[in-house]
Design a protein around this motif. Sequence first.
Motif, PDB file in Angstrom:
ATOM      1  N   LEU A 293       1.024  -0.742   0.637  1.00  0.00           N
ATOM      2  CA  LEU A 293       0.136   0.435  -0.449  1.00  0.00           C
ATOM      3  C   LEU A 293       0.758   1.366  -0.173  1.00  0.00           C
ATOM      4  O   LEU A 293       1.678   1.205   0.605  1.00  0.00           O
ATOM      5  N   GLU A 294       0.825   1.464  -1.068  1.00  0.00           N
ATOM      6  CA  GLU A 294       1.031   3.523  -0.981  1.00  0.00           C
ATOM      7  C   GLU A 294       0.167   4.399  -0.277  1.00  0.00           C
ATOM      8  O   GLU A 294      -0.187   4.551  -1.165  1.00  0.00           O
ATOM      9  N   LEU A 295       1.233   4.904   0.425  1.00  0.00           N
ATOM     10  CA  LEU A 295       0.736   6.523   1.127  1.00  0.00           C
ATOM     11  C   LEU A 295       1.361   7.612   0.242  1.00  0.00           C
ATOM     12  O   LEU A 295       0.751   9.031   0.703  1.00  0.00           O
ATOM     13  N   ARG A 296       1.976   7.519   0.375  1.00  0.00           N
ATOM     14  CA  ARG A 296       3.299   9.050  -0.693  1.00  0.00           C
ATOM     15  C   ARG A 296       2.515  10.007  -0.746  1.00  0.00           C
ATOM     16  O   ARG A 296       2.085  10.636  -1.060  1.00  0.00           O
ATOM     17  N   GLY A 297       1.649   9.096  -2.054  1.00  0.00           N
ATOM     18  CA  GLY A 297       0.639   9.730  -3.286  1.00  0.00           C
ATOM     19  C   GLY A 297      -0.546  10.288  -3.206  1.00  0.00           C
ATOM     20  O   GLY A 297      -1.145  11.126  -3.601  1.00  0.00           O
ATOM     21  N   LEU A 298      -1.306   9.988  -1.682  1.00  0.00           N
ATOM     22  CA  LEU A 298      -2.030  10.351  -1.056  1.00  0.00           C
ATOM     23  C   LEU A 298      -2.042  12.072  -1.013  1.00  0.00           C
ATOM     24  O   LEU A 298      -1.922  11.642   0.388  1.00  0.00           O
TER      25      LEU A 298
END
Length: 179
Positions: free
Chosen positions: A3-8
């Motif tokens: 789960l990538e959180l940086r782009g949110l």
Amino acid sequence: MILELRGLEEFPALVTLEAAEGKTAPMREDVLLVGAVTVSLTVQKSGDEFFCQGTVTATVELECARCLGPFRYDAQGPTDFIATTAQLLEQYRAEAVDDEEYVIIDSNELTADISDIVRETLLLELPMKPVCGDECKGLCSQCGANRNTEPCDCESNKTDPRWEGLKGLLGGASEKGTE
Ligand SMILES: [Zn+2]
Ligand SMILES: [Zn+2]
């Protein structure tokens, strides 16, 4: 599954993750293959933590408990977890606050590995004793044939050889008793 959180940027954020067929390790012995997995999440941010809720969907190939044949089963279940920092998690553990499910955020990459959560969610959705269909006739207890595909004569043959053996034993016992 990562789960990538940086782009949110805007919350709540809607995130969809997919893993190709075979990428998810089987979660039980009678799971032969985990097909493509889709995870749909609503992510809410609070401080350094991300609250994630959604559903996990997958088609899983299971081994039938009656005939041992493979069959496909559609599993879908709810998931609810918090992506948190290693530091906060340590604090929660110390305080024994443990009602929630957690995944740890990699602080460099701002990602979280949710593979275990996904597998646990799917495991809860699998039948305890999977059967390929209500009409599954299973394996013949005598010759081992799959009675769905290879009809055998065992049932029409009334005398079961095991009973013959038992009769002999009983006969022997009664003879001894009369002596
Ligand atoms: Zn079956
Ligand atoms: Zn048979």
